[in-house]
Design an enzyme around this catalytic site. Sequence first.
Site, short mmCIF file in Angstrom:
data_model
loop_
_atom_site.label_atom_id
_atom_site.label_comp_id
_atom_site.label_asym_id
_atom_site.label_seq_id
_atom_site.Cartn_x
_atom_site.Cartn_y
_atom_site.Cartn_z
N LYS A 34 27.87 29.39 22.80
CA LYS A 34 26.81 30.16 22.16
C LYS A 34 26.79 31.62 22.61
CE LYS A 34 23.09 29.08 25.43
NZ LYS A 34 23.05 30.47 25.93
N THR A 35 27.05 31.87 23.91
CA THR A 35 27.04 33.25 24.41
C THR A 35 28.15 34.05 23.75
OG1 THR A 35 26.15 32.51 26.53
CG2 THR A 35 27.12 34.71 26.46
N ASP A 218 18.71 34.88 22.31
CA ASP A 218 19.43 33.81 22.99
C ASP A 218 18.43 32.78 23.50
OD1 ASP A 218 21.50 32.40 24.12
OD2 ASP A 218 21.69 33.67 25.89
N GLU A 219 18.85 31.53 23.65
CA GLU A 219 18.00 30.44 24.18
C GLU A 219 16.65 30.40 23.44
OE1 GLU A 219 19.25 28.34 26.08
OE2 GLU A 219 20.66 29.25 27.48
N GLN A 249 17.76 20.97 24.10
CA GLN A 249 17.69 21.46 25.47
C GLN A 249 16.39 22.21 25.75
OE1 GLN A 249 21.52 22.79 27.42
NE2 GLN A 249 22.16 23.00 25.29
N ARG A 629 25.91 18.64 31.97
CA ARG A 629 26.36 19.57 33.02
C ARG A 629 27.74 19.19 33.52
NH1 ARG A 629 24.30 23.18 31.18
NH2 ARG A 629 23.75 21.67 29.56
#
Length: 750
Positions: A34-35, A218-219, A249, A629
């Site tokens: 995503k980044t 973002d997020e 998330q 993770r």
Amino acid sequence: MTPAFLSGLNEPQLEAVTLPRQSSLILAGAGSGKTRVLTTRIAWLIQTGQASPLGLLAVTFTNKAAKEMLMRISAMLPINTRGMWVGTFHGLCNRMLRTHYRDAGLPQLFQILDSQDQLALIKRLMKQLNIDDERYPPRQAQWFINTAKDEGKRAKDVDPYDEFSRRMAEFYAAYDMQCQREGVVDFAELLLRSYELLARNEVLRDHYRARFRHILVDEFQDTNRLQYRWLQQLGGEESCIFAVGDDDQSIYAFRGASSANMQDLQKDFHIEKVIKLEQNYRSHGHILDAANALIRHNHRRLGKNLWTSEGKGEPLRVYEAATDLEEAAFVVEEVKALRNDGIALGNMAVLYRSNAQSRVLEHALFNASVPYRVYGGLRFFERQEVKHALAYLRLVAQSGDDGALLRVINFPARGIGARSLEQVQTVARERGISLWGAACANTLSGKAAASIGAFVGLIEKMREATQGLPLPETIEHVIEHSGLRSHYQNEKEGADRLENLSELVNAASAFVAENEVLIVGDVPEVQSDTPVAMQAGAEYTADVPANTDNKSDMLVTFLAHAALEAGEHQALAGADALQLMTVHSAKGLEFHAVFISGMEEGLFPHENSLTEADGIEEERRLMYVALTRARRRLYLSLAQSRMLHGQTRYNIASRFFTEIPEILLKRINARPRYQDSSVRSTGTASALSTAGPGPDMPWRIGQSVMHAKFGSGVIVSAEGRGTEARVQVNFRDAGLKWLMLEYAKLAPVA
């Protein structure tokens, strides 16, 4: 010619990056890049001429993420990124308020209170107003104020529902007035004040809407309602919002984050295009299959399915220990085995739902001489000696800062006692002035007057001596002449504190190097009482005011930077060490091997979630984050009995085990259930005839029940059969209780 930075993108990523001018939602799964998509989208907009570097705004949640975005953009395009509006919500709001301080009703050199400074102010104000801090705890007041602000409410907008909330609302109003008198703002105020500025000032709002035609977030799943409303103020009819997030998330509901913002975004910004990034570049297939199977049990989600081309990999290893001590011993042995296989300790993490779980793990690691680090320790700007130095600097920058004065007026000790301070506070209250003004009023006599006068003279001398000095030299001077250096030199264990003070000077040097002023571009003329800097089109970076050529302004900006950074974790450094952290802290991180400990009903999912609306769904999202993770190896461990909060708990396996297909699990051992905690010291105990609640158990986990003595509650654990059957109930008023079903007369609640 296709830009080189587009190479390597998969099809959905490329589609997201090259979307035509429209608002869109990018549903980006864990490890899906995503980044990269967000930063490449920025580069694409600039490269194709759809936006200038100064004509877009990008928001993220940490300074670390913002810096990474700027670095990636610099690597893709030959441009100077220092003037770009890329930062956190708080950082960008601080930048806006510094520019429009008059319109916002703030002094030019307003200071930012971190959480500890805010609490200190609340305690001081409660004492001044004779408020009983036992009946109205300061931390409760802090939570009340910040929650109200996060909801966009001033004291007058709060609707009290009882006597306590009425008094809290009154105190909130008094707190706001005190902050205004002192010229300080807390974190929540940065966002609320910025939102109010845009909401009421049509000229400014239209200016920013015309400037920022592209807004990237973002997020997005972590935004709260006020942050969303702030974005709405900036997003006009011609604006395009590019929101990247993952509703699966969304794990910060306790901070006010609302995954519902994603649904509102689609409606309010007329989003027709939702792109799903489902290819995962982090984890092996079995890990992703487990995560997908688990999260499907949540009902209110937009829906996606993670996949990878990396192969299935290993199944998830499940270990059921008799006790938490045995669980910790297993983790230690596996960690040592992985290290022997060449896996660095820093590439392994042990995750837990509750901080209280770490004690047994730390003890086992210490005894085995395995280096470890608890992620999220005391942060640099929160250390005592650093906060003392910053308080002196705040007084040098703005003497009306009451909190800073109270922190250091008698540190190092200079003979100013509580009695003298009370007299100064009385004068300040009666005259409606700051404590500094009262200290300068010469209303005291004798030794107290001399001591306070000497302190005032010290601050004035430091202010005069540092005029025109570069920021690092200013800080060095203040550390030396305030007496902090000599004080810690005389401390038995002051060496580390002196090193931290030296590091503060280093931090200032780095800050100056990173924040050189950049004057570029033209900003549309603003016809209002707007600072000259904005009308002239001055541009600046990293929240530095436009007139940063003034050395005192650089000091104020550095102090704001320190306050903003105080809420974020310092980067992990030093020797190779196993990482211990809560699942919440693990978000955004990844490791070769991950241990998720405490996989027990009532612990993960947490018992509090059983009585909260959507609590289980939030816990399931948290488990989804924990699973994703891991890159290659994943362990799930649980203990049949655990010492937690001073009590031995008897547990059943988490419901999450039933939501992951058994084919994906490799059970390392199978243990009988134990009837008491004697195994904690002996390692053995007689086994019951069943490994959990028998088939004749009349109750189920999560069922609401009523007890004649304890009232209403929810069943969180169950075990045994026949006359030995018992349940653990989380009662609303009485807390957790184990009850033998043969004697406890429980009634179901419909």
